[in-house]
Scaffold this active site. Structure first.
Site, PDB file in Angstrom:
ATOM      1  N   LYS A 246       9.797   3.252 -81.633  1.00 47.01           N
ATOM      2  CA  LYS A 246       9.969   1.859 -82.087  1.00 47.01           C
ATOM      3  C   LYS A 246       9.964   1.780 -83.618  1.00 47.01           C
ATOM      4  CE  LYS A 246       6.370   0.383 -79.725  1.00 47.01           C
ATOM      5  NZ  LYS A 246       5.911   1.692 -79.147  1.00 47.01           N
TER       6      LYS A 246
ATOM      7  N   ARG B 254       3.407  13.622 -84.650  1.00 43.70           N
ATOM      8  CA  ARG B 254       3.748  12.554 -85.618  1.00 43.70           C
ATOM      9  C   ARG B 254       2.880  12.669 -86.868  1.00 43.70           C
ATOM     10  NH1 ARG B 254       3.962   6.387 -83.782  1.00 43.70           N
ATOM     11  NH2 ARG B 254       1.806   6.734 -83.167  1.00 43.70           N
TER      12      ARG B 254
ATOM     13  N   ARG C 170       1.850  -6.706 -75.647  1.00 44.54           N
ATOM     14  CA  ARG C 170       1.360  -5.543 -74.894  1.00 44.54           C
ATOM     15  C   ARG C 170       0.655  -5.972 -73.620  1.00 44.54           C
ATOM     16  NH1 ARG C 170       1.013  -1.921 -79.779  1.00 44.54           N
ATOM     17  NH2 ARG C 170       0.609   0.188 -79.061  1.00 44.54           N
TER      18      ARG C 170
ATOM     19  N   ARG D  70      -4.314   6.253 -74.897  1.00 40.90           N
ATOM     20  CA  ARG D  70      -3.315   5.211 -75.214  1.00 40.90           C
ATOM     21  C   ARG D  70      -2.231   5.146 -74.139  1.00 40.90           C
ATOM     22  NH1 ARG D  70      -1.506   7.102 -80.822  1.00 40.90           N
ATOM     23  NH2 ARG D  70      -0.202   5.247 -80.852  1.00 40.90           N
TER      24      ARG D  70
ATOM     25  N   ARG E  54      -2.301  10.436 -88.048  1.00 41.52           N
ATOM     26  CA  ARG E  54      -3.120   9.264 -87.717  1.00 41.52           C
ATOM     27  C   ARG E  54      -4.273   9.694 -86.817  1.00 41.52           C
ATOM     28  NH1 ARG E  54       0.932   4.651 -85.458  1.00 41.52           N
ATOM     29  NH2 ARG E  54      -0.750   4.338 -83.974  1.00 41.52           N
TER      30      ARG E  54
HETATM   31  P1  ADP Z   1       6.376   4.251 -81.863  1.00 39.75           P
HETATM   32  O1  ADP Z   1       6.538   3.369 -83.085  1.00 39.75           O
HETATM   33  O2  ADP Z   1       7.162   3.758 -80.678  1.00 39.75           O
HETATM   34  O3  ADP Z   1       4.936   4.514 -81.512  1.00 39.75           O
HETATM   35  P2  ADP Z   1       7.531   6.311 -83.593  1.00 39.75           P
HETATM   36  O4  ADP Z   1       8.788   5.659 -84.060  1.00 39.75           O
HETATM   37  O5  ADP Z   1       6.421   6.407 -84.593  1.00 39.75           O
HETATM   38  O6  ADP Z   1       7.000   5.670 -82.203  1.00 39.75           O
HETATM   39  O7  ADP Z   1       7.922   7.791 -83.076  1.00 39.75           O
HETATM   40  C1  ADP Z   1       6.914   8.688 -82.593  1.00 39.75           C
HETATM   41  C2  ADP Z   1       7.198  10.104 -83.123  1.00 39.75           C
HETATM   42  O8  ADP Z   1       8.367  10.607 -82.504  1.00 39.75           O
HETATM   43  C3  ADP Z   1       7.420  10.180 -84.625  1.00 39.75           C
HETATM   44  O9  ADP Z   1       6.847  11.384 -85.083  1.00 39.75           O
HETATM   45  C4  ADP Z   1       8.949  10.192 -84.767  1.00 39.75           C
HETATM   46  O10 ADP Z   1       9.371  10.907 -85.923  1.00 39.75           O
HETATM   47  C5  ADP Z   1       9.377  10.920 -83.492  1.00 39.75           C
HETATM   48  N1  ADP Z   1      10.644  10.410 -82.931  1.00 39.75           N
HETATM   49  C6  ADP Z   1      11.061   9.115 -82.847  1.00 39.75           C
HETATM   50  N2  ADP Z   1      12.260   9.019 -82.222  1.00 39.75           N
HETATM   51  C7  ADP Z   1      12.592  10.308 -81.883  1.00 39.75           C
HETATM   52  C8  ADP Z   1      13.728  10.892 -81.191  1.00 39.75           C
HETATM   53  N3  ADP Z   1      14.742  10.137 -80.738  1.00 39.75           N
HETATM   54  N4  ADP Z   1      13.718  12.230 -81.032  1.00 39.75           N
HETATM   55  C9  ADP Z   1      12.692  12.996 -81.488  1.00 39.75           C
HETATM   56  N5  ADP Z   1      11.608  12.521 -82.134  1.00 39.75           N
HETATM   57  C10 ADP Z   1      11.559  11.192 -82.333  1.00 39.75           C
HETATM   58  P1  AMP Z   2       0.724   1.051 -82.524  1.00 41.28           P
HETATM   59  O1  AMP Z   2       0.835   1.328 -83.976  1.00 41.28           O
HETATM   60  O2  AMP Z   2       1.689   0.002 -82.038  1.00 41.28           O
HETATM   61  O3  AMP Z   2       0.738   2.303 -81.674  1.00 41.28           O
HETATM   62  O4  AMP Z   2      -0.724   0.374 -82.305  1.00 41.28           O
HETATM   63  C1  AMP Z   2      -1.914   1.079 -82.650  1.00 41.28           C
HETATM   64  C2  AMP Z   2      -3.110   0.429 -81.962  1.00 41.28           C
HETATM   65  O5  AMP Z   2      -3.285  -0.937 -82.428  1.00 41.28           O
HETATM   66  C3  AMP Z   2      -3.024   0.293 -80.435  1.00 41.28           C
HETATM   67  O6  AMP Z   2      -3.398   1.496 -79.769  1.00 41.28           O
HETATM   68  C4  AMP Z   2      -3.993  -0.870 -80.169  1.00 41.28           C
HETATM   69  O7  AMP Z   2      -5.341  -0.443 -80.244  1.00 41.28           O
HETATM   70  C5  AMP Z   2      -3.733  -1.789 -81.380  1.00 41.28           C
HETATM   71  N1  AMP Z   2      -2.651  -2.762 -81.092  1.00 41.28           N
HETATM   72  C6  AMP Z   2      -1.426  -2.836 -81.674  1.00 41.28           C
HETATM   73  N2  AMP Z   2      -0.700  -3.844 -81.160  1.00 41.28           N
HETATM   74  C7  AMP Z   2      -1.479  -4.433 -80.216  1.00 41.28           C
HETATM   75  C8  AMP Z   2      -1.282  -5.507 -79.298  1.00 41.28           C
HETATM   76  N3  AMP Z   2      -0.119  -6.190 -79.247  1.00 41.28           N
HETATM   77  N4  AMP Z   2      -2.304  -5.830 -78.461  1.00 41.28           N
HETATM   78  C9  AMP Z   2      -3.469  -5.156 -78.489  1.00 41.28           C
HETATM   79  N5  AMP Z   2      -3.712  -4.114 -79.308  1.00 41.28           N
HETATM   80  C10 AMP Z   2      -2.730  -3.740 -80.174  1.00 41.28           C
END
Ligand code: ADP
Ligand code: AMP
Length: 215
Positions: free
Chosen positions: A13, A127, A88, A171, A160
Site C-alpha cells: 500500500k 522491509r 481496519r 499483525r 521498523r
Molecule cells: P504496506 O504499506 O501495505 O504495509 P509496503 O508498501 O510497505 O506495504 O510494502 C512492504 C514491503 O514489500 C516493502 O519492503 C516494499 O519495498 C516491498 N514491496 C512492495 N510491493 C512489492 C512488490 N510488488 N514486489 C516485491 N516487494 C514489494
Molecule cells: P501500518 O503502518 O498501516 O502497518 O500500521 C501500523 C500499526 O498502526 C498497526 O499494526 C496498528 O497497530 C496501528 N494502526 C494503523 N492503522 C490503524 C487502524 N486503522 N486501526 C487500528 N490500528 C491501526
C-alpha cells in the site's frame, strides 16, 4: 475522489500510494504513518498507539476514527483523499462512510491488493524504512542505492520495530481476525477493484493506476 487502498500489512500500500495520489490529485492519509510521526514527536497519542503497535494489535476504533475525520476535514483533503491502513474494522468502515456522506462525499473506490501470507512475511521481515521521511525499501526487492541511506532524503534507513518476525505474525493474525471481513462489507456498498499484489512493483503500479479509470 475518496479512495481506500486496502490490503494486509506488507501488501504494498505504502509503495503504491504516491503514484495514486499524484494521478488522482489527492493527499495520502496513512494512519500508521500518523501514529509513527506522533511516536517520534513523543505525543500522548504516539505513546498510546505504540502500546498497541508493539504487540501487533489495533489501536481502538474511537482513537483512529477521530484522527481520520479530523484529517479528512483539512482543506487539502476537501476534494478527496487516499486512505491507507484505514478502515481496519467494520466500525471504522461504517463511520468513514457516514462521515463522508454527511459531508457530501462518499467512498468512491476501493483498490484491494491481494497477497498471500507467506509472501507478506518475506516482505515485512525484509522491509526497511527511512527514520526521517518514512520512505520504504526492501533488502532484496527494492534496496536503497546505498545500504542504510534513504534515496529520497539521505536519512537513516532501519527496520521498523513491528517488522520483526514475532510482531509480523501477530499483525497478520490481527488482519485475518479483524480486518479481512471489512472487504466483503465494502464490496456490498462500493466499487472494489482487486489487484494481484504479488507481481513486480511496476506491474502492480500499472494495475493500480488502471483502476482509477472509470469503470
Ligand atoms: P504496506 O504499506 O501495505 O504495509 P509496503 O508498501 O510497505 O506495504 O510494502 C512492504 C514491503 O514489500 C516493502 O519492503 C516494499 O519495498 C516491498 N514491496 C512492495 N510491493 C512489492 C512488490 N510488488 N514486489 C516485491 N516487494 C514489494
Ligand atoms: P501500518 O503502518 O498501516 O502497518 O500500521 C501500523 C500499526 O498502526 C498497526 O499494526 C496498528 O497497530 C496501528 N494502526 C494503523 N492503522 C490503524 C487502524 N486503522 N486501526 C487500528 N490500528 C491501526
Amino acid at each position: 475522489m475518496d479512495i481506500i487502498l486496502f490490503g494486509p500489512p506488507g501488501a504494498g500500500k505504502g509503495t503504491q500510494a504516491k503514484a495514486i495520489c499524484d494521478k488522482a490529485g489527492i493527499p495520502h492519509i496513512s494512519t500508521g504513518d500518523i501514529f509513527r510521526k506522533n511516536l517520534k514527536e513523543g505525543t500522548a497519542l504516539g505513546k498510546l498507539a505504540q502500546s498497541y503497535m508493539s504487540k501487533g494489535e489495533l489501536v481502538p476504533d474511537e482513537v483512529v476514527c477521530d484522527l481520520v475525520t479530523d484529517r479528512l476535514a483539512q482543506p487539502d483533503a476537501a476534494g478527496g483523499a487516499l486512505l491507507d491502513g484505514f478502515p481496519r474494522t467494520e466500525v471504522q468502515a461504517k463511520l468513514l462512510r457516514d462521515w463522508l456522506r454527511e459531508h457530501g462525499r462518499d467512498i468512491d473506490l476501493v483498490i484491494s491488493l491481494e497477497v498471500p501470507d507467506d509472501v507478506l512475511v518475506r516482505r515485512l521481515s525484509g522491509r526497511r524504512t527511512c527514520l526521517a521521511c518514512g520512505a520504504t525499501y526492501h533488502v532484496d526487492y527494492n534496496p536503497p542505492a546505498v545500504e542504510g541511506v534513504c534515496d529520497v532524503c539521505g536519512g537513516q534507513v532501519v527496520q521498523r520495530d513491528d517488522d520483526r518476525e514475532e510482531t509480523v505474525r501477530a499483525r497478520l493474525a490481527t488482519y485475518h481476525r479483524d480486518t479481512a471481513a471489512v472487504l466483503p462489507w465494502l464490496s456490498e456498498h462500493v466499487r472494489v477493484v482487486a489487484v494481484d499484489g504479488t507481481r513486480s512493483i511496476d506491474e502492480v503500479r500499472r494495475a493500480v493506476l488502471a483502476a482509477l479509470e472509470p469503470a
